[in-house]
Design a protein around this motif. Structure first.
Motif, PDB file in Angstrom:
ATOM      1  N   GLY A  54       0.803  -1.218   0.000  1.00  0.00           N
ATOM      2  CA  GLY A  54       0.000   0.000   0.000  1.00  0.00           C
ATOM      3  C   GLY A  54       0.830   1.258   0.000  1.00  0.00           C
ATOM      4  N   LYS A  55       2.011   1.180   0.598  1.00  0.00           N
ATOM      5  CA  LYS A  55       2.922   2.321   0.644  1.00  0.00           C
ATOM      6  C   LYS A  55       4.165   2.084  -0.204  1.00  0.00           C
ATOM      7  CE  LYS A  55       1.391   3.274   5.370  1.00  0.00           C
ATOM      8  NZ  LYS A  55       1.779   3.418   6.788  1.00  0.00           N
ATOM      9  N   THR A 353      -5.903  -2.604  -5.444  1.00  0.00           N
ATOM     10  CA  THR A 353      -6.117  -1.340  -4.734  1.00  0.00           C
ATOM     11  C   THR A 353      -5.544  -1.388  -3.326  1.00  0.00           C
ATOM     12  OG1 THR A 353      -8.363  -2.047  -4.102  1.00  0.00           O
ATOM     13  CG2 THR A 353      -8.141  -0.683  -6.085  1.00  0.00           C
ATOM     14  N   LYS A 354      -5.534  -2.569  -2.701  1.00  0.00           N
ATOM     15  CA  LYS A 354      -4.920  -2.678  -1.376  1.00  0.00           C
ATOM     16  C   LYS A 354      -3.430  -2.370  -1.451  1.00  0.00           C
ATOM     17  CE  LYS A 354      -3.551  -4.256   2.744  1.00  0.00           C
ATOM     18  NZ  LYS A 354      -2.077  -4.229   2.521  1.00  0.00           N
ATOM     19  N   LEU A 355      -2.726  -2.913  -2.426  1.00  0.00           N
ATOM     20  CA  LEU A 355      -1.266  -2.751  -2.440  1.00  0.00           C
ATOM     21  C   LEU A 355      -0.822  -1.493  -3.170  1.00  0.00           C
ATOM     22  CD1 LEU A 355       0.366  -3.571  -5.322  1.00  0.00           C
ATOM     23  CD2 LEU A 355      -0.595  -5.791  -4.746  1.00  0.00           C
ATOM     24  N   GLN A 356      -1.724  -0.857  -3.930  1.00  0.00           N
ATOM     25  CA  GLN A 356      -1.333   0.333  -4.696  1.00  0.00           C
ATOM     26  C   GLN A 356      -1.898   1.631  -4.127  1.00  0.00           C
ATOM     27  OE1 GLN A 356       0.465   0.389  -7.721  1.00  0.00           O
ATOM     28  NE2 GLN A 356       0.209  -1.610  -8.666  1.00  0.00           N
ATOM     29  N   THR A 366      -1.828   5.701 -11.659  1.00  0.00           N
ATOM     30  CA  THR A 366      -1.097   4.471 -11.965  1.00  0.00           C
ATOM     31  C   THR A 366      -0.425   3.903 -10.721  1.00  0.00           C
ATOM     32  OG1 THR A 366       0.608   5.980 -12.803  1.00  0.00           O
ATOM     33  CG2 THR A 366      -0.704   4.811 -14.437  1.00  0.00           C
ATOM     34  N   GLY A 367      -0.894   4.315  -9.565  1.00  0.00           N
ATOM     35  CA  GLY A 367      -0.471   3.719  -8.303  1.00  0.00           C
ATOM     36  C   GLY A 367       1.014   3.814  -8.055  1.00  0.00           C
ATOM     37  N   HIS A 382      -9.698  10.715  -6.342  1.00  0.00           N
ATOM     38  CA  HIS A 382      -9.664  10.037  -5.050  1.00  0.00           C
ATOM     39  C   HIS A 382     -11.017   9.421  -4.702  1.00  0.00           C
ATOM     40  CE1 HIS A 382      -8.123  10.034  -0.624  1.00  0.00           C
ATOM     41  NE2 HIS A 382      -7.930   8.894  -1.237  1.00  0.00           N
ATOM     42  N   TRP A 383     -12.095   9.962  -5.248  1.00  0.00           N
ATOM     43  CA  TRP A 383     -13.416   9.346  -5.057  1.00  0.00           C
ATOM     44  C   TRP A 383     -13.369   7.896  -5.548  1.00  0.00           C
ATOM     45  CZ3 TRP A 383     -17.629   6.788  -6.731  1.00  0.00           C
ATOM     46  CH2 TRP A 383     -18.857   7.017  -6.111  1.00  0.00           C
ATOM     47  N   TRP A 384     -12.827   7.710  -6.747  1.00  0.00           N
ATOM     48  CA  TRP A 384     -12.789   6.363  -7.324  1.00  0.00           C
ATOM     49  C   TRP A 384     -11.721   5.490  -6.673  1.00  0.00           C
ATOM     50  CZ3 TRP A 384     -16.895   4.958  -9.751  1.00  0.00           C
ATOM     51  CH2 TRP A 384     -17.676   5.909 -10.411  1.00  0.00           C
ATOM     52  N   HIS A 385     -10.647   6.086  -6.223  1.00  0.00           N
ATOM     53  CA  HIS A 385      -9.623   5.326  -5.517  1.00  0.00           C
ATOM     54  C   HIS A 385     -10.096   4.877  -4.138  1.00  0.00           C
ATOM     55  CE1 HIS A 385      -6.296   5.914  -8.267  1.00  0.00           C
ATOM     56  NE2 HIS A 385      -6.425   7.221  -8.253  1.00  0.00           N
TER      57      HIS A 385
END
Length: 713
Positions: A54-55, A353-356, A366-367, A382-385
């Protein structure tokens, strides 16, 4: 000695416990997740696999490392990125942000916006400097250097017997291949609490001296896109190797504004490291079963590094905890042949999405794979993220980034003050420090403004407490202050308007001509209404200005019984240009709930017109889940499913789960977040909905099982 009644009570409670556990575990989550493990059997540049926490993320090719970065650069690039890895070039010409500003006539006064000025040259150069800086960097490339018997380095065509599998349940990639008949097996994973990868490689090529490991640090490209393959640069960067002990080495890389450290660790006497050339190092293992860990950090102190076995345990435990937390949706009982593909996209999108997308700042589109827009986050995205994390009862993963808004709020206040508005104006294209980036489009966008209220309201729905209200109220109120201030009162029409001086979410309309975009009008109404409710929940008196603007905001523009994209574009559906890009008019009911401003019949007419007339080939990945959400709220479940799976290139989901857009954006995480948001709505519905699984047809083919989801507003 227990009495008979006590024993009976114990048996009863045990029975209830067993029944409860049975209900709580009605979905076999491990089976659900692992049936979508990703398997790759060829050199496919669009099938790269990623591990991360995630980070921090590390993307591999078919070898399990980053052996062929140049070959893969046009696909899913082999990146190594982190939330802290940002650098700024020197500014020898002393460019100032004020040189990016241009005044526009708005609401009868001059308002400054940071835009992409073309002339004079110095202003253009200043714009480019502030767009490019700071930029997210590629930390380093770790790959194999394998030589054939004749001494030549291998290329992708030299690999045979390829098989690679990403175990989603554990976060571990297992890769196998052969070179001239000699097998190589590789395990790759990321620690979930450290910016660290762990690798184990087994091969007789090691003893033959034919397999080594390369660590190479690229230069930033300073381009819109950075895939980590720029091996030459004029910057005076340095990479210094230090051997700490026989099993630990350190490479320190010094840039303009960032110095970071890469620690390598292996079993004692199992390898050595040497410098091949500037920014280029070789690890030479001595055992056929070799494992190492590699940690990236900006901290200038000796690091305790997890070994391979500890990293494996950490990855297995943390990914298992993730999959057992929050929501789950199981399509295995569905007989509609489309169900499996939706489930695949849902599972893989959760992993990606968890790791990016779960760091302490909003993610870039593009994470943590490669740079787009210089690595900078876009707040409207950020709404969609992020919204899906709350709907899937993983709101803590969204709350990680909320602290960024606290840090960035000072810069947001400065924008509003500079432009003469109240409250704070949230940035569009930004960076870890909340700086605004020049953009002739982004600076005029406004649909990111109410997002903070959306996030806060979702947290409150999950936990309706004063603690939540007090935690987020300051930014909710300041956000609403700007919204009320930005709306301009038209005396002649006795109403408040948005614009001119705006660009709609559908970025096809000129800022200086556009006013009253439909989606933004309804979002403004909902945002102010929700901020007023926050005041009332805390026993506070809402500002009169909020109430006045909310009650007198312009009606949603209508022509021929459909909603226009904007009131200023009466040709919304006759001008071909205006039937491209995001059909954001659908977000008016879909992303947003039914408000008093929306007429359901007109919204249905609008949906049907967009469905049949839109140029869907010229859209983006999140447009399809947005359409699915609108169809769901309009009680059109078949259309919701069709929207999710529409056969359009930008709605492509690759074997690794990434949403492909085009050759420039080979991955697009707002699409993944959109899938998760839409499907959550299609299952759990929204406040006031009474239909079970409202987004799926009631033809007997959609026995969708789910648990742990939260309703949307």
């Amino acid at each position: 000695m227990k009495t008979t009644s006590t024993i009976k009570l114990y048996i009863f409670l045990l029975f209830i416990s067993i029944i409860h556990q049975g209900f709580a575990q009605k979905i076999d989550r491990k089976a659900l997740v692992t049936r979508h493990n990703v398997v790759v059997t060829s050199v496919d540049t669009l099938a790269s696999l990623t591990v991360g926490n995630g980070k921090f993320a590390f993307t591999t090719d078919i070898t399990g490392l980053q052996t062929f970065p140049d070959y893969y650069q046009g696909g899913i690039a082999l990146g190594t990125q982190s939330e802290w890895g940002w650098d700024s070039n020197k500014n020898p010409n002393s460019y100032t942000f004020e040189e990016t500003l241009k005044d526009y006539d708005q609401y009868g006064r001059k308002v400054s916006y940071s835009v992409q000025i073309k002339t004079p040259k110095r202003n253009n150069d200043a714009v480019n400097w502030f767009r490019e800086n700071p930029h997210r960097i590629q930390l380093g490339n770790i790959g194999f250097e394998i030589t054939k018997k004749n001494g030549e380095l291998i290329s992708p065509k030299d690999l045979t017997d390829m098989n690679q599998e990403l175990n989603l349940w554990t976060g571990i990639i297992t890769s196998s291949f052969s070179v001239e008949g000699v097998p190589v097996k590789v395990e790759t994973l990321s620690h979930q609490d450290e910016d660290l990868i762990a690798v184990k490689v087994t091969s007789d090529l090691i003893n033959k001296g034919q397999l080594k490991i390369r660590y190479r640090i690229p230069y930033p490209s300073n381009n819109w896109k950075d895939t980590g393959v720029n091996w030459n640069g004029s910057e005076n960067y340095t990479s210094t190797l230090k051997s700490i002990n026989p099993k630990k080495a350190l490479v320190t890389h010094k840039m303009d504004s960032l110095t970071y450290h890469t620690y390598f660790q292996w079993k004692e006497k199992s390898a050595s490291i040497t410098e091949k050339e500037e920014h280029y190092f070789i690890i030479s293992p001595t055992e056929n079963n070799f494992s190492f860990t590699c940690k990236f950090t900006p901290e200038n102190k000796n690091q305790n590094i997890s070994n391979f076995d500890k990293a494996v345990t950490n990855s297995e435990e943390n990914w298992k905890d993730f999959w057992l937390s929050g929501g789950a949706i199981d399509f295995s009982s569905c007989t509609d042949p489309r169900a499996f593909e939706i489930e695949r996209r849902v599972v893989l999108s959760q992993y990606l999405t968890k790791l990016q997308c779960t760091s302490n700042q909003p993610p870039q589109e593009t994470g943590l794979t490669y740079n787009s827009w210089y690595g900078k986050p876009h707040l409207e995205m950020h709404w969609w993220h992020g919204v899906h994390f709350a709907l899937w009862n993983r709101s803590d993963l969204l709350k990680n980034a909320m602290q960024w808004y606290d840090k960035a709020s000072g810069k947001a206040f400065e924008i509003a003050i500079r432009q003469g508005f109240d409250g704070l104006r949230w940035q569009k294209m930004t960076d870890p420090y909340g700086n605004e980036s020049p953009s002739s489009v982004g600076s005029f966008l406004i649909w990111q403004q109410p997002h903070y209220i959306t996030f806060a309201e979702l947290f409150y729905q999950e936990n309706p407490s004063k603690d939540i209200l007090n935690t987020y109220k300051d930014n909710v109120y300041a956000t609403a202050d700007f919204m009320a201030s930005f709306a301009n009162y038209n005396e002649e029409k006795n109403r408040y308007e948005l614009g001119p001086g705006v660009i709609a979410a559908q970025e096809r309309f000129k800022a200086t001509e556009t006013y009253n975009p439909t989606y933004e009008l309804n979002y403004w109404y909902w945002g102010l209404k929700t901020a007023i409710e926050w005041k009332q929940r805390l026993g506070e008196t809402p500002p009169k200005k909020w109430i006045e603007v909310m009650n007198n905001l312009s009606d949603l523009p209508i022509l021929n019984d459909v909603y226009l994209a904007t009131e200023s574009a009466q040709d919304s559906y006759t001008n071909p240009v205006f039937k491209t890009d995001h059909p954001s008019v659908l977000g008016t009911l879909g992303m947003l709930p039914l408000t008093k401003k929306v007429d359901l019949d007109i919204m249905k007419n609008t949906f049907n017109l967009v469905w049949t007339d839109w140029t869907w080939e010229d859209t983006w990945g999140w447009d399809f889940p947005m359409a699915a959400m609108t169809a769901t709220r309009l009680q059109m479940p078949e259309k919701a499913v069709e929207a999710l799976l529409m056969d359009i290139r930008t709605n492509t989901y690759l074997p690794n789960g990434h949403n492909f857009q085009d050759e420039r954006l080979t991955l697009y995480l707002p699409g993944n977040g959109g899938v998760l948001t839409a499907v959550a709505l299609m299952c759990a519905g929204w406040d006031g909905n009474t239909v079970k699984n409202p987004g799926f047809p009631k033809d007997g083919n959609w026995d969708v099982k789910w648990e742990g989801l939260q309703k949307m507003f």
